[in-house]
Design a protein around this motif. Structure first.
Motif, mmCIF file in Angstrom:
data_model
loop_
_atom_site.group_PDB
_atom_site.id
_atom_site.type_symbol
_atom_site.label_atom_id
_atom_site.label_comp_id
_atom_site.label_asym_id
_atom_site.label_seq_id
_atom_site.Cartn_x
_atom_site.Cartn_y
_atom_site.Cartn_z
ATOM 1 N N LEU A 73 34.786 -2.629 73.702
ATOM 2 C CA LEU A 73 34.744 -2.062 72.349
ATOM 3 C C LEU A 73 34.154 -3.013 71.314
ATOM 4 O O LEU A 73 33.970 -2.631 70.159
ATOM 5 C CB LEU A 73 36.156 -1.659 71.909
ATOM 6 C CG LEU A 73 36.778 -0.461 72.636
ATOM 7 C CD1 LEU A 73 38.213 -0.263 72.182
ATOM 8 C CD2 LEU A 73 35.958 0.791 72.404
ATOM 9 N N LEU A 76 31.061 -1.771 69.402
ATOM 10 C CA LEU A 76 31.142 -0.389 68.919
ATOM 11 C C LEU A 76 30.417 -0.199 67.589
ATOM 12 O O LEU A 76 29.699 0.782 67.389
ATOM 13 C CB LEU A 76 32.614 -0.003 68.763
ATOM 14 C CG LEU A 76 32.952 1.481 68.897
ATOM 15 C CD1 LEU A 76 32.508 2.019 70.248
ATOM 16 C CD2 LEU A 76 34.449 1.699 68.708
ATOM 17 N N THR A 87 42.065 6.110 64.929
ATOM 18 C CA THR A 87 41.025 6.357 65.945
ATOM 19 C C THR A 87 40.845 5.131 66.828
ATOM 20 O O THR A 87 40.763 5.232 68.056
ATOM 21 C CB THR A 87 39.686 6.721 65.264
ATOM 22 O OG1 THR A 87 39.878 7.887 64.476
ATOM 23 C CG2 THR A 87 38.596 6.990 66.281
ATOM 24 N N LEU A 91 41.208 4.559 71.035
ATOM 25 C CA LEU A 91 40.181 3.932 71.875
ATOM 26 C C LEU A 91 40.752 2.725 72.619
ATOM 27 O O LEU A 91 40.504 2.539 73.810
ATOM 28 C CB LEU A 91 38.991 3.483 71.023
ATOM 29 C CG LEU A 91 38.212 4.578 70.281
ATOM 30 C CD1 LEU A 91 37.163 3.967 69.373
ATOM 31 C CD2 LEU A 91 37.563 5.541 71.266
ATOM 32 N N LYS A 92 41.520 1.932 71.921
ATOM 33 C CA LYS A 92 42.089 0.705 72.485
ATOM 34 C C LYS A 92 43.051 1.027 73.639
ATOM 35 O O LYS A 92 43.071 0.343 74.655
ATOM 36 C CB LYS A 92 42.843 -0.034 71.376
ATOM 37 C CG LYS A 92 43.130 -1.473 71.668
ATOM 38 C CD LYS A 92 42.005 -2.377 71.173
ATOM 39 C CE LYS A 92 42.410 -3.833 71.318
ATOM 40 N NZ LYS A 92 41.415 -4.630 71.990
ATOM 41 N N LEU A 95 40.691 2.837 76.720
ATOM 42 C CA LEU A 95 39.530 2.172 77.315
ATOM 43 C C LEU A 95 39.841 0.722 77.680
ATOM 44 O O LEU A 95 40.579 0.061 76.966
ATOM 45 C CB LEU A 95 38.349 2.218 76.330
ATOM 46 C CG LEU A 95 37.893 3.630 75.936
ATOM 47 C CD1 LEU A 95 36.829 3.569 74.856
ATOM 48 C CD2 LEU A 95 37.384 4.410 77.148
ATOM 49 N N PHE A 101 34.362 9.361 74.597
ATOM 50 C CA PHE A 101 34.804 9.673 73.238
ATOM 51 C C PHE A 101 33.587 9.946 72.359
ATOM 52 O O PHE A 101 32.655 9.139 72.317
ATOM 53 C CB PHE A 101 35.626 8.522 72.649
ATOM 54 C CG PHE A 101 36.997 8.404 73.253
ATOM 55 C CD1 PHE A 101 37.986 9.331 72.928
ATOM 56 C CD2 PHE A 101 37.297 7.394 74.148
ATOM 57 C CE1 PHE A 101 39.263 9.240 73.486
ATOM 58 C CE2 PHE A 101 38.569 7.289 74.713
ATOM 59 C CZ PHE A 101 39.550 8.223 74.379
ATOM 60 N N LEU A 103 32.034 10.009 68.856
ATOM 61 C CA LEU A 103 32.304 9.298 67.615
ATOM 62 C C LEU A 103 31.122 9.464 66.658
ATOM 63 O O LEU A 103 30.002 9.767 67.091
ATOM 64 C CB LEU A 103 32.518 7.812 67.912
ATOM 65 C CG LEU A 103 33.758 7.487 68.763
ATOM 66 C CD1 LEU A 103 33.638 6.096 69.370
ATOM 67 C CD2 LEU A 103 35.015 7.594 67.925
#
Length: 205
Positions: A73, A76, A87, A91-92, A95, A101, A103
């Motif tokens: 990430l 990102l 959000t 994700l954390k 993933l 996802f 985005l």
């Protein structure tokens, strides 16, 4: 004819990873393992390679919804607009894992994706593709390779994949048997998570 390169996911050989990445850097198409199904990809910055992938899929490039495969990430913000804390927590938690996802994309998207307001992000839990993306230095795209068989939607045997694709792509990575359930796709552009496709990833995130 494509190269067929065996890479072990427990300990990907750096020399073999570099060989795959050299092919990708030169505009080559790669079929690689993920934590779900085998996927077709290329460098997100190489327009000609992207056009080849779109042609193989029978779609126009500007209509294609290819996911970006990232190592983690940390990059990102290269392609995604600023996201809120809720959000990011999703994700954390999820993933690396079998999710795509959706985005909100930012202005740094490669030229061919500039018109898109959103981007699909994948961080597969698979050491082979993580090593490839790390060595390349930027994401590759991900699009599933479907099987024409009505019973089996995705081919899991890398040798059979090679037989079918050896004259269409430049390298097939043999990372062992793949799965046949695709990633779970979740849209995070509207605040509340919206399920687009139920796949391998649990809906409890």
């Amino acid at each position: 004819m494509a190269e067929f390169i065996k890479i072990y996911k427990e300990n990907p050989n750096p020399k073999d990873v570099r060989k795959v990445v050299d092919i990708i850097r030169n505009g080559g198409l790669v079929i690689y393992p993920s934590d779900t199904v085998y996927a077709l990809g290329c460098d997100i910055k190489n327009t000609r390679a992207l056009e080849r992938v779109a042609h193989l899929k029978g779609i126009k490039l500007d209509k294609a919804n290819f996911a970006f495969v990232c190592e983690n990430l940390s990059n990102l913000s290269d392609y995604v607009r600023q996201i809120d804390t809720a959000t990011f927590k999703i994700l954390k938690r999820a993933l690396p894992g079998p999710y795509t996802f959706i985005l909100p994309g930012n202005n740094n998207l490669p030229t061919v994706f500039k018109k898109k307001k959103e981007v699909g992000i994948r961080v597969p839990d698979n050491a082979i593709v993580q090593a490839i993306v790390r060595e390349l230095g930027n994401p590759i795209i991900s699009t599933s390779i479907k099987d024409e068989d009505e019973v089996i939607e995705y081919t899991t045997d890398p040798e059979l994949i090679f037989e079918k694709w050896e004259h269409k792509v430049d390298v097939v990575v043999d990372g062992g048997y793949g799965g046949n359930i695709p990633s779970t796709v979740i849209d995070l552009t509207q605040g509340e998570p919206l399920l687009i496709r139920e796949g391998k990833g649990s809906l409890e995130i």
